[in-house]
Scaffold this active site. Structure first.
Site, PDB file in Angstrom:
ATOM      1  N   GLY A  65      41.969  59.021  38.624  1.00 57.40           N
ATOM      2  CA  GLY A  65      40.953  57.983  38.476  1.00 57.40           C
ATOM      3  C   GLY A  65      40.177  58.049  37.190  1.00 57.40           C
ATOM      4  O   GLY A  65      39.155  57.382  37.042  1.00 57.40           O
ATOM      5  N   SER A  76      37.532  66.803  29.963  1.00 55.10           N
ATOM      6  CA  SER A  76      38.203  66.066  31.035  1.00 55.10           C
ATOM      7  C   SER A  76      37.266  65.839  32.205  1.00 55.10           C
ATOM      8  O   SER A  76      36.286  66.565  32.387  1.00 55.10           O
ATOM      9  CB  SER A  76      39.414  66.864  31.517  1.00 55.10           C
ATOM     10  OG  SER A  76      39.972  66.295  32.688  1.00 55.10           O
ATOM     11  N   THR A 132      46.167  59.465  36.513  1.00 60.63           N
ATOM     12  CA  THR A 132      46.325  60.899  36.679  1.00 60.63           C
ATOM     13  C   THR A 132      46.908  61.078  38.072  1.00 60.63           C
ATOM     14  O   THR A 132      47.006  60.120  38.825  1.00 60.63           O
ATOM     15  CB  THR A 132      44.942  61.565  36.531  1.00 60.63           C
ATOM     16  OG1 THR A 132      44.428  61.257  35.241  1.00 60.63           O
ATOM     17  CG2 THR A 132      44.970  63.052  36.725  1.00 60.63           C
TER      18      THR A 132
END
Length: 560
Positions: free
Chosen positions: A461, A440, A369
Site C-alpha cells: 500500500g 520506506s 508491494t
C-alpha cells in the site's frame, strides 16, 4: 407466493460473501500470501521438515514467479523473525542507491525536478536486495538446503501455471497499452500472442536465472554471469548499476523496534523502514486516550486515529532515514511513552490539528508491494514485506534474465531542502547518497504475548502501509476482532502532508464523515486501503487462523 428470485439472489450473496471471508485453520503451520501457488510452495517446505525461514525463502521466490507486480528478485524489502523462545530480529534487504548517484541527480540545470525522472527512468532503479536478504535469513536461521527452497519457484517458472484472471488482465493491459517493451512481451507465448486466461504461462528465462541462484547462492546474483548481464544492460540503456554496486551489496541483520501496547509486545522493522518507529509512536499515543472506551468506527475513534497518524508521520518525516547515514536518529525518544504523553497534550478531542509544511514532511513509497506471513509447527514466526516500488516496478528488465527491476530511487527525497504541503519532502535524513538505503513505509509486524507470537501481519500500500497495519493490529488486540474481521474492517489514512484523510468508501457512515468535516478534517473517499495478510494464533487451542485480504484476487491462506 415466495419470491424465489430474491431468495436465490440472497443465497448467491451469502456464497460470495463467504468466499471473500474464507477462513483457514491449521495446527502445524501456515503461509498467507498474495498467491495461492506461492503459499502452497511455502507449506510444502514446512511439510518436508523446513522451518518458518525455509518456508519464507520458498514463498518469496515463488511470488517472484506468480506475482510479478510486486513479488521479486529485482527489488528489496524487510523481514521480521520471532523464533520460538528466542530473541526477535530483523533482516534489512532494502535496495541501495548506486555508487554513481547524487543528491541532485534528478534535477535540471535550474534545480527543478525533471518530471518522472525519479520514478519512470532507468536511473530510478536501486541495487536489488531480495536475493541477499533471503540468503542471509537462510544462512543464519534456515534448516533445509538452499537449492531445495528455490525448487518450487524454478518448477513454476519452467513448467508454467494457468494464468489467473487477475494476471491475464494485468498482462493484457501491458500488451495493448503504452507499456515498456519488456512488459509488452512479458506475458506472450512463443508465437508472439498474449497468453490467455487459463492458458499455461511459462517463464524459461526466469527459470534459468533462478537455477543459477539455486546453484551459486547470493554470489549467483551479485557476482558472475548474472551480475555481468545486469551491468551490460545498464550500460546499454543509460542506467547506473555496475558489477561493483552488485558485488558490494549486503543485507543487514538489525535489532527490531520493540514496543508494548496493553500488555502485548510489538516487533517491527527499524529504519530504513519507518514502519516500526511510526506505528509504535501511534500505539503509544492511543494508549493515552483510553481507546477501549471509544466505540469502533465512531467519530471520536476516527478523529483519534487521524491525530495519532498526523503526529507519527510528522516525526517520521523530520527524523528518519538510513541508520548507516543518520547515526543520531532519536529512536528511543520517538518510541517512548514519554514522547507520546507530550504529543497527546496538544490533542483536542473536538477539533482537527493543522499540518504545517514549514516544519515537517513525508517521503513515501510506491503503491504496489506485497506481504506474506509464515508460522511453523514449533511456533517460529516470520513477517515479510517486499516490493518493486510501483506495480511492475520500473517496467524494465533484461529479456535474457526474465525478471523486472525496481524503481525504488523514487523513495528518496529528490529535491534537497524543499518541503511542500502537497507531500514533497526535502529533509536531510532521506536525501540521495551513494550506497544509501531509501526510507520506506513497509511495516512487517509480529505481535507476541508471554513470548508467543499471537499475530503476524503486514500489507502493501505504499504510503498507507504503516496506518493499515497499525489499525489491523489495534483491531485485534484492542477490539478483540479475529484476524479476518480485522483485515476487512474500515481503514483510514492520514500522512501529515498533504493534510487530508482518506477513508474506504462505503465503510464509514456519511454522518461520521460530516461530523469529522465539521471538526476541520478534509475527508476523501477511496476504494481500498492496503491488502493485508495475517495469521492469528490461539495458544489455548494450539490453532493458527489465517486470512488473506478479500481485495487480493489470487491471495490465499494455506495451512496444514
Amino acid at each position: 407466493m415466495k419470491n424465489y428470485f430474491l431468495e436465490i439472489s440472497f443465497l448467491l450473496f451469502l456464497l460470495t460473501f463467504s468466499s471473500l471471508k474464507a477462513q483457514t485453520y491449521a495446527r502445524n503451520g501456515m503461509v498467507v500470501s498474495d498467491n495461492k501457488l506461492a503459499s502452497d510452495a511455502g507449506v510444502q517446505i514446512l511439510k518436508r521438515g523446513g522451518n518458518a525461514i525455509d518456508a519464507t525463502v520458498a514463498t518469496a521466490f515463488a511470488l517472484a514467479v506468480t506475482h510479478p507486480a510486486a513479488g521479486n528478485i529485482g527489488g528489496g524489502g524487510f523481514l521480521v523473525y520471532l523464533p520460538e523462545n528466542g530473541q526477535a530480529t530483523t533482516i534489512d534487504f532494502r535496495e541501495k542507491a548506486p555508487l554513481a548517484s547524487s543528491p541532485t541527480m534528478f534535477l535540471d540545470e535550474n534545480g527543478k525536478l525533471v518530471p518522472g525522472s525519479n520514478h519512470d527512468s532507468i536511473k530510478a532503479i536501486g541495487v536489488p536486495g531480495t536475493v541477499a536478504g533471503m540468503f542471509l535469513a537462510h544462512k543464519k536461521y534456515g534448516k533445509l538446503p538452499w537449492s531445495d527452497l528455490l525448487s518450487p519457484a524454478i518448477q513454476l517458472a519452467k513448467t508454467g501455471f494457468p494464468l489467473t484472471w487477475a494476471l491475464y488482465n494485468e498482462g493484457n493491459y501491458h500488451y495493448t497499452n503504452n507499456s515498456t517493451e519488456f512488459l509488452k512481451n512479458y506475458f506472450i507465448k512463443d508465437d508472439g500472442s498474449m497468453t490467455s486466461f487459463g492458458e499455461v504461462w511459462k517463464q524459461p528465462e526466469l527459470a534459468k536465472t533462478l537455477e543459477w541462484i539455486a546453484k551459486k547462492g547470493q554470489d549467483g546474483f551479485y557476482k558472475g554471469k548474472i551480475a555481468s548481464q545486469i551491468d551490460a544492460f545498464m550500460k546499454a540503456n543509460g542506467g547506473l548499476i555496475t558489477t561493483q554496486d552488485l558485488a558490494k551489496y549486503q543485507a543487514v541483520e538489525r535489532a527490531p523496534i520493540h514496543g508494548t501496547f496493553n500488555g502485548y509486545d510489538i516487533y517491527s522493522m527499524p529504519p530504513p523502514s519507518s514502519g516500526g518507529v511510526t506505528m509504535t509512536a501511534m500505539l503509544n499515543f492511543i494508549e493515552q486516550a483510553n481507546a477501549e472506551e471509544i466505540p469502533f468506527n465512531s467519530t471520536a475513534y476516527t478523529h483519534l486515529m487521524i491525530e495519532a497518524m498526523r503526529r507519527g508521520y510528522a516525526d517520521r518525516a523530520e527524523y528518519l532515514g538510513d541508520p548507516d547515514f543518520n547515526l543520531e536518529m532519536p529512536l528511543n525518544l520517538l518510541t517512548s511513552k514519554d514522547h507520546a504523553i507530550a504529543r497527546f497534550k496538544n490533542f483536542d478531542k473536538n477539533k482537527a490539528s493543522v499540518s504545517d509544511s514549514t516544519s515537517f514532511g513525508h517521503p513515501y513509497d510506491g503503491e504496489n508491494t506485497t506481504h506474506f506471513s509464515v508460522v511453523d509447527r514449533e511456533g517460529n514466526a516470520v513477517s515479510v514485506t517486499y516490493t518493486l516500488e510501483q506495480s511492475y516496478g520500473s517496467g524494465l528488465g533484461d529479456p535474457e534474465l526474465g525478471f523486472i527491476f525496481n524503481n525504488e530511487m523514487g523513495d528518496f527525497n529528490a529535491v534537497p531542502g524543499e518541503t511542500k504541503s502537497n507531500g514533497q519532502i526535502g529533509t536531510d535524513p532521506n536525501l540521495i547518497a551513494p550506497e544509501k538505503r531509501m526510507l520506506s513505509s513497509m511495516n512487517p509486524t509480529i505481535v507476541a504475548k508471554d513470548g508467543q507470537p499471537v499475530l503476524v501481519m503486514g500489507s502493501p500500500g505504499g504510503r498507507t502501509i504503516i496506518n493499515t497495519v497499525f489499525q489491523a493490529v489495534l483491531n485485534t488486540i484492542l477490539y478483540d476482532m479475529p484476524v479476518d474481521e480485522s483485515i476487512e474492517a474500515m481503514k483510514i489514512h492520514h500522512q501529515w502532508l498533504p493534510d487530508v484523510t482518506y477513508y474506504e468508501r462505503n465503510k464509514m457512515s456519511p454522518d461520521t464523515v460530516r461530523a469529522l468535516e465539521a471538526m476541520g478534517h478534509e475527508m476523501i473517499p477511496v476504494g481500498q486501503l492496503g491488502r493485508l495478510m495475517g495469521i492469528q494464533f490461539f495458544p489455548k487451542d494450539g490453532v493458527y487462523f489465517g486470512a488473506s485480504d478479500s481485495s487480493s484476487p489470487d491471495g490465499a491462506a494455506v495451512g496444514y
